[in-house]
Design a protein around this motif. Structure first.
Motif, mmCIF file in Angstrom:
data_model
loop_
_atom_site.group_PDB
_atom_site.id
_atom_site.type_symbol
_atom_site.label_atom_id
_atom_site.label_comp_id
_atom_site.label_asym_id
_atom_site.label_seq_id
_atom_site.Cartn_x
_atom_site.Cartn_y
_atom_site.Cartn_z
ATOM 1 N N TYR A 84 0.851 -1.054 0.032
ATOM 2 C CA TYR A 84 0.119 0.121 -0.075
ATOM 3 C C TYR A 84 0.898 0.936 0.126
ATOM 4 O O TYR A 84 1.640 1.261 0.658
ATOM 5 N N LEU A 85 0.124 2.122 -0.804
ATOM 6 C CA LEU A 85 1.271 3.189 -1.152
ATOM 7 C C LEU A 85 1.328 3.632 0.626
ATOM 8 O O LEU A 85 -0.477 4.031 0.776
ATOM 9 N N ARG A 86 1.986 4.771 0.925
ATOM 10 C CA ARG A 86 2.078 5.477 2.496
ATOM 11 C C ARG A 86 0.912 6.182 2.037
ATOM 12 O O ARG A 86 0.473 7.246 1.551
ATOM 13 N N ILE A 87 0.417 6.269 2.725
ATOM 14 C CA ILE A 87 -1.150 6.800 3.701
ATOM 15 C C ILE A 87 -0.357 7.924 4.419
ATOM 16 O O ILE A 87 -1.253 9.175 4.268
ATOM 17 N N ALA A 88 0.598 7.682 5.651
ATOM 18 C CA ALA A 88 0.449 8.759 6.174
ATOM 19 C C ALA A 88 2.239 8.360 6.921
ATOM 20 O O ALA A 88 2.599 6.394 7.238
ATOM 21 N N PRO A 89 3.108 8.288 7.674
ATOM 22 C CA PRO A 89 4.611 7.456 8.031
ATOM 23 C C PRO A 89 4.114 7.205 9.826
ATOM 24 O O PRO A 89 5.249 7.112 10.651
ATOM 25 N N GLU A 90 3.155 8.064 10.330
ATOM 26 C CA GLU A 90 3.299 7.793 11.685
ATOM 27 C C GLU A 90 3.207 6.856 12.411
ATOM 28 O O GLU A 90 4.120 6.549 13.391
ATOM 29 N N LEU A 91 3.060 5.576 12.294
ATOM 30 C CA LEU A 91 3.384 4.418 12.664
ATOM 31 C C LEU A 91 5.495 4.321 12.782
ATOM 32 O O LEU A 91 5.573 3.826 13.869
ATOM 33 N N TYR A 92 5.505 4.383 11.551
ATOM 34 C CA TYR A 92 7.379 4.410 11.207
ATOM 35 C C TYR A 92 7.567 5.377 12.784
ATOM 36 O O TYR A 92 8.980 4.728 12.850
ATOM 37 N N LEU A 93 7.331 6.553 12.521
ATOM 38 C CA LEU A 93 8.292 7.170 13.014
ATOM 39 C C LEU A 93 7.952 7.296 14.579
ATOM 40 O O LEU A 93 8.945 7.124 15.605
ATOM 41 N N LYS A 94 6.727 6.417 14.947
ATOM 42 C CA LYS A 94 6.548 6.057 15.845
ATOM 43 C C LYS A 94 7.620 5.171 17.030
ATOM 44 O O LYS A 94 7.336 5.196 18.071
ATOM 45 N N ARG A 95 7.314 4.031 15.932
ATOM 46 C CA ARG A 95 8.735 3.084 16.005
ATOM 47 C C ARG A 95 10.096 3.614 16.984
ATOM 48 O O ARG A 95 10.632 3.088 16.990
ATOM 49 N N LEU A 96 10.256 4.928 15.800
ATOM 50 C CA LEU A 96 11.572 5.351 15.767
ATOM 51 C C LEU A 96 11.377 5.784 17.560
ATOM 52 O O LEU A 96 12.316 6.336 18.317
ATOM 53 N N ILE A 97 10.162 6.488 17.795
ATOM 54 C CA ILE A 97 10.213 6.682 19.347
ATOM 55 C C ILE A 97 10.623 5.638 20.374
ATOM 56 O O ILE A 97 11.155 5.756 21.447
ATOM 57 N N VAL A 98 9.980 4.559 19.990
ATOM 58 C CA VAL A 98 9.829 3.345 20.801
ATOM 59 C C VAL A 98 11.831 2.874 20.779
ATOM 60 O O VAL A 98 12.223 3.045 21.894
ATOM 61 N N GLY A 99 11.995 3.147 19.979
ATOM 62 C CA GLY A 99 13.282 2.390 19.589
ATOM 63 C C GLY A 99 14.298 3.822 20.533
ATOM 64 O O GLY A 99 15.852 3.345 20.387
ATOM 65 N N GLY A 100 14.105 4.807 20.523
ATOM 66 C CA GLY A 100 15.319 5.717 21.496
ATOM 67 C C GLY A 100 15.362 7.012 21.320
ATOM 68 O O GLY A 100 15.873 7.763 22.142
#
Length: 504
Positions: A226-242
């Motif tokens: 699926y072409l990206r609707i929004a990058p939100e969930l990936y960006l929040k994964r980076l917050i989880v990562g530190g």
């Protein structure tokens, strides 16, 4: 095909004639040593000279011919580069023998030429270049529109943006402002200590926002993406990562209708900030606007069509309060699903009868409030049903810590304190699946990997997205998103549709 045109054929013949005379009509060599703007600035003193000529100065300028006044022994041309328009003077006796009579028959409006010579001021007081040498760099085969001031057919402008840019300097200015806005936004967040990152544009799950996705297929893996609707969930994964402050200036794709404020692909910035709340983002957003206005040197009161937007007047109000305080909806009905449905039906506003209370409150807002929000307005405290990724309010679990920023009746930004409770997130995703089964084709998919990421712990975080296209519309007084996109999506022409059918 463009080459079938008779006028184009005449230009092709001229290009061939140039080759026969030993001139390359598509040269890759230029000796340009200045721009039009620099030439005009450096030589603004020529008018003060005794004979208004500076023959000791030598310049080489290149540009497209925009105007050509042919005379017997001399001609005046106007050439244009990105920096401006310059008048040049061709005189038979100032050029190599026979060259003037030869070349004047072969150059025309639209051609790109290089000219060398010295500055002088005409009898009419215009600073010009007296040409001593001329070279054709590019022979244009298609003629420019007859109207020197530009083209007015909007369909043509959007489909042939290159022609629009050639003919309309105001269009160039709009896109120069757009570029500067993006550059300033990047600098603002970098100066705040945010890290710019890149996330995937092809997702295994359509997520990050409520919208209908574009679907593509990965041949090697044999799976849909699926072409990206929004990058939100990936960006929040980076917050989880530190990482504690990240942003992405990104292209998003949504398979929805096209109108004055919607294009299937668009640009936004999304940023996530650990240990902050949506209230912090309200303050940050105001700071960002002040930064943009300062560096763009814009007044705080900007015209927008018949409106005037006061960017010194940021206000804040809850969504439910806005329904009756701004939208005029009776206060006693806004918490009753049946009464909202009746109210909308009485006003001939069609809605899906299966929508829940929060979604119907959203319909009321869309119908009666949004268009009235002219000065920048933060609408806060959205119903949980409208915000599957936002954190519930501790004071009122029925609403989320979320805001949307509206300007001139259009949504510009969306932000919230992020949901970091994995169990709550999982239940929200399940609720979205129920909404999808009820007919909401924009509902969020279940993303188990994101729930797994949250299970490792995400710091309290606030996140926001800002629509750059709509922001540029406000700053440039443009009323269609197509006017701030270099290449907007367009319906195919009849011959394009026919060709597509023939290939199926």
């Amino acid at each position: 095909m463009v080459f079938d045109n008779q006028l184009v054929q005449l230009r092709i013949e001229k290009a061939q004639k140039l080759k026969e005379l030993g001139y390359n009509p598509y040269s890759n060599i230029t000796r340009r040593n200045t721009t039009v703007e620099k030439f005009l600035n450096v030589n603004d003193d020529v008018a003060q000279l005794e004979d208004k000529r500076a023959e000791s100065r030598h310049y080489c300028v290149a540009g497209r011919i925009k105007l050509y006044r042919l005379m017997g022994k001399a001609s005046f041309l106007k050439i244009e580069d990105e920096s401006g328009l310059l008048q040049i003077y061709l005189a038979r006796d100032s050029l190599p023998e026979g060259f003037y009579n030869e070349i004047k028959k072969l150059i025309e409006v639209g051609d790109i030429i290089e000219v060398s010579g010295f500055p002088f001021v005409t009898n009419k007081g215009e600073l010009s270049l007296h040409v001593k040498e001329l070279r054709i760099l590019t022979k244009a085969l298609s003629a420019l529109p007859e109207k020197y001031h530009g083209i007015t057919d909007k369909e043509l402008r959007y489909r042939q943006r290159y022609l629009d840019l050639i003919m309309n300097n105001e269009v160039k200015k709009t896109f120069q402002i757009r570029s500067k806005v993006i550059s300033l936004i990047r600098r603002f967040f970098e100066d705040k200590g945010f890290l710019e990152v890149e996330t995937p544009m092809m997702h295994p799950i359509a997520g990050g926002a409520n919208a209908k996705p574009f679907v593509t297929h990965h041949n090697a893996l044999g799976i849909d993406r699926y072409l990206r609707i929004a990058p939100e969930l990936y960006l929040k994964r980076l917050i989880v990562g530190g990482f504690e402050a990240v942003f992405e200036i990104n292209r998003n794709f949504r398979n929805e209708g096209m109108d004055a404020t919607h294009n299937p692909e668009f640009t936004s910035i999304e940023f996530y900030w650990a240990y902050k709340t949506y209230k912090d983002l309200i303050a940050l957003t105001k700071e960002l606007f002040a930064y943009l206005f300062e560096h763009l040197e814009l007044p705080k009161r900007l015209p927008y069509g018949d409106l005037e937007i006061n960017f010194d007047n940021f206000t804040e109000i809850g969504l439910i309060e806005s329904l009756h305080e701004i939208g005029g909806v009776p206060e006693e009905i806004v918490h009753d699903r049946a009464m909202i449905l009746a109210y909308l039906n009485e006003r001939h506003i069609a809605v899906n009868e299966k929508l829940n209370l929060g979604q119907l409150q959203g319909e009321l807002f869309d119908a009666f409030v949004e268009a009235k929000l002219i000065d920048p307005t933060f609408i806060t405290d959205y119903p949980v049903e409208l915000s599957p990724l936002a954190r519930r309010s501790d004071n009122n679990p029925a609403v989320t810590e979320r805001f949307e920023l509206f300007i001139a009746g259009k949504e510009i930004a969306n932000a919230f304190s992020e949901l970091n409770d994995p169990l709550d997130q999982y239940e929200r995703f399940k609720g979205q699946l129920d909404a999808k089964e009820a007919g909401d084709d924009e509902a969020h998919e279940m993303d188990e990997d994101f729930v797994t990421a949250l299970s490792y712990g995400m710091a309290p975080t606030a996140g926001q997205g800002i629509g750059i296209d709509r922001l540029v519309m406000m700053l440039t007084n443009e009323h269609s998103i197509r006017d701030v996109l270099l290449f907007p999506a367009m319906k195919p022409l009849a011959n394009e549709s026919k060709k597509e059918e023939e290939t199926l």
